[in-house]
Design a protein around this motif. Structure first.
Motif, PDB file in Angstrom:
ATOM      1  N   SER A 194       0.840  -1.193   0.000  1.00  0.00           N
ATOM      2  CA  SER A 194       0.000   0.000   0.000  1.00  0.00           C
ATOM      3  C   SER A 194       0.875   1.242   0.000  1.00  0.00           C
ATOM      4  O   SER A 194       2.027   1.205   0.436  1.00  0.00           O
ATOM      5  N   CYS A 195       0.286   2.308  -0.480  1.00  0.00           N
ATOM      6  CA  CYS A 195       1.001   3.576  -0.518  1.00  0.00           C
ATOM      7  C   CYS A 195      -0.005   4.708  -0.410  1.00  0.00           C
ATOM      8  O   CYS A 195      -1.140   4.576  -0.884  1.00  0.00           O
ATOM      9  N   ILE A 196       0.430   5.804   0.208  1.00  0.00           N
ATOM     10  CA  ILE A 196      -0.428   6.980   0.325  1.00  0.00           C
ATOM     11  C   ILE A 196       0.398   8.212  -0.018  1.00  0.00           C
ATOM     12  O   ILE A 196       1.561   8.328   0.387  1.00  0.00           O
ATOM     13  N   SER A 197      -0.204   9.105  -0.773  1.00  0.00           N
ATOM     14  CA  SER A 197       0.498  10.328  -1.159  1.00  0.00           C
ATOM     15  C   SER A 197       0.698  11.234   0.053  1.00  0.00           C
ATOM     16  O   SER A 197       0.107  11.014   1.120  1.00  0.00           O
ATOM     17  N   ARG A 255      -3.663   8.763   6.865  1.00  0.00           N
ATOM     18  CA  ARG A 255      -2.609   9.504   7.545  1.00  0.00           C
ATOM     19  C   ARG A 255      -3.202  10.684   8.289  1.00  0.00           C
ATOM     20  O   ARG A 255      -4.244  11.223   7.891  1.00  0.00           O
ATOM     21  N   ASP A 256      -2.523  11.062   9.342  1.00  0.00           N
ATOM     22  CA  ASP A 256      -2.860  12.253  10.111  1.00  0.00           C
ATOM     23  C   ASP A 256      -1.576  13.067  10.196  1.00  0.00           C
ATOM     24  O   ASP A 256      -0.734  12.818  11.069  1.00  0.00           O
ATOM     25  N   ASN A 257      -1.430  13.997   9.289  1.00  0.00           N
ATOM     26  CA  ASN A 257      -0.183  14.761   9.249  1.00  0.00           C
ATOM     27  C   ASN A 257       0.003  15.630  10.498  1.00  0.00           C
ATOM     28  O   ASN A 257       1.130  15.926  10.883  1.00  0.00           O
ATOM     29  N   ALA A 258      -1.083  15.994  11.121  1.00  0.00           N
ATOM     30  CA  ALA A 258      -0.969  16.770  12.358  1.00  0.00           C
ATOM     31  C   ALA A 258      -0.311  15.947  13.462  1.00  0.00           C
ATOM     32  O   ALA A 258       0.366  16.486  14.340  1.00  0.00           O
ATOM     33  N   LYS A 259      -0.524  14.627  13.405  1.00  0.00           N
ATOM     34  CA  LYS A 259       0.091  13.734  14.385  1.00  0.00           C
ATOM     35  C   LYS A 259       1.369  13.098  13.857  1.00  0.00           C
ATOM     36  O   LYS A 259       1.971  12.267  14.536  1.00  0.00           O
ATOM     37  N   TYR A 298      -1.304   5.336   9.123  1.00  0.00           N
ATOM     38  CA  TYR A 298      -1.938   4.136   9.648  1.00  0.00           C
ATOM     39  C   TYR A 298      -2.219   3.130   8.536  1.00  0.00           C
ATOM     40  O   TYR A 298      -2.421   3.504   7.377  1.00  0.00           O
ATOM     41  N   LEU A 299      -2.257   1.873   8.925  1.00  0.00           N
ATOM     42  CA  LEU A 299      -2.697   0.813   8.028  1.00  0.00           C
ATOM     43  C   LEU A 299      -3.711  -0.023   8.792  1.00  0.00           C
ATOM     44  O   LEU A 299      -3.354  -0.763   9.707  1.00  0.00           O
ATOM     45  N   GLN A 300      -4.972   0.145   8.441  1.00  0.00           N
ATOM     46  CA  GLN A 300      -6.049  -0.646   9.041  1.00  0.00           C
ATOM     47  C   GLN A 300      -6.170  -1.946   8.268  1.00  0.00           C
ATOM     48  O   GLN A 300      -6.384  -1.924   7.050  1.00  0.00           O
TER      49      GLN A 300
END
Length: 125
Positions: free
Chosen positions: A49-52, A72-76, A80-82
């Motif tokens: 998996s990949c996320i931009s 993703r939570d860029n503030a944190k 995550y990978l559920q």
């Protein structure tokens, strides 16, 4: 020091769920695409998996599509990978990796500059 740290792995029964986290320290993830990889004993590392960097684009390998969700939570500073509907064949060490790029650079390991140490996921009854 730039680090990625995975957590959330463990032992789960078939059909169960886990959520993996990939936390960054020493740098902010909001300019990095993040890939998730796994390596089972005796097998080659597999990109799953990949996320931009913004979270607006995601990609999944056919082996996990429909069961796994990356977010993703860029503030944190965390990705995550559920993982749902887990199967015994999902047993592996799971790694996250970062590449400073808006879009996912694919699943070639060499494209990623930073790697975590991995977290073990075992799916067994």
């Amino acid at each position: 020091q730039l680090r990625l740290v995975e957590s959330g792995g463990g032992l789960v029964q078939p059909g169960g769920s886990l959520r993996l986290s990939c936390a960054a320290s020493g740098f902010t993830l909001d300019r990095y695409a993040i890939g998730w990889f796994r390596q089972a004993p005796g097998k080659e590392r597999e990109g799953i998996s990949c996320i931009s960097s913004s979270g607006g684009s995601t990609n999944y390998a056919s082996s996990v599509e429909g069961r796994f969700t990356v977010s993703r939570d860029n503030a944190k500073n965390t990705v995550y990978l559920q993982m749902n509907s887990l199967k015994p064949e999902d047993t592996a060490i799971y790694y996250c990796a970062a590449e400073r790029h808006y879009y996912c650079p694919g699943y070639a390991s060499a494209r990623y500059n930073y790697w975590g140490q991995g977290t073990q996921v075992t799916v067994s009854s």
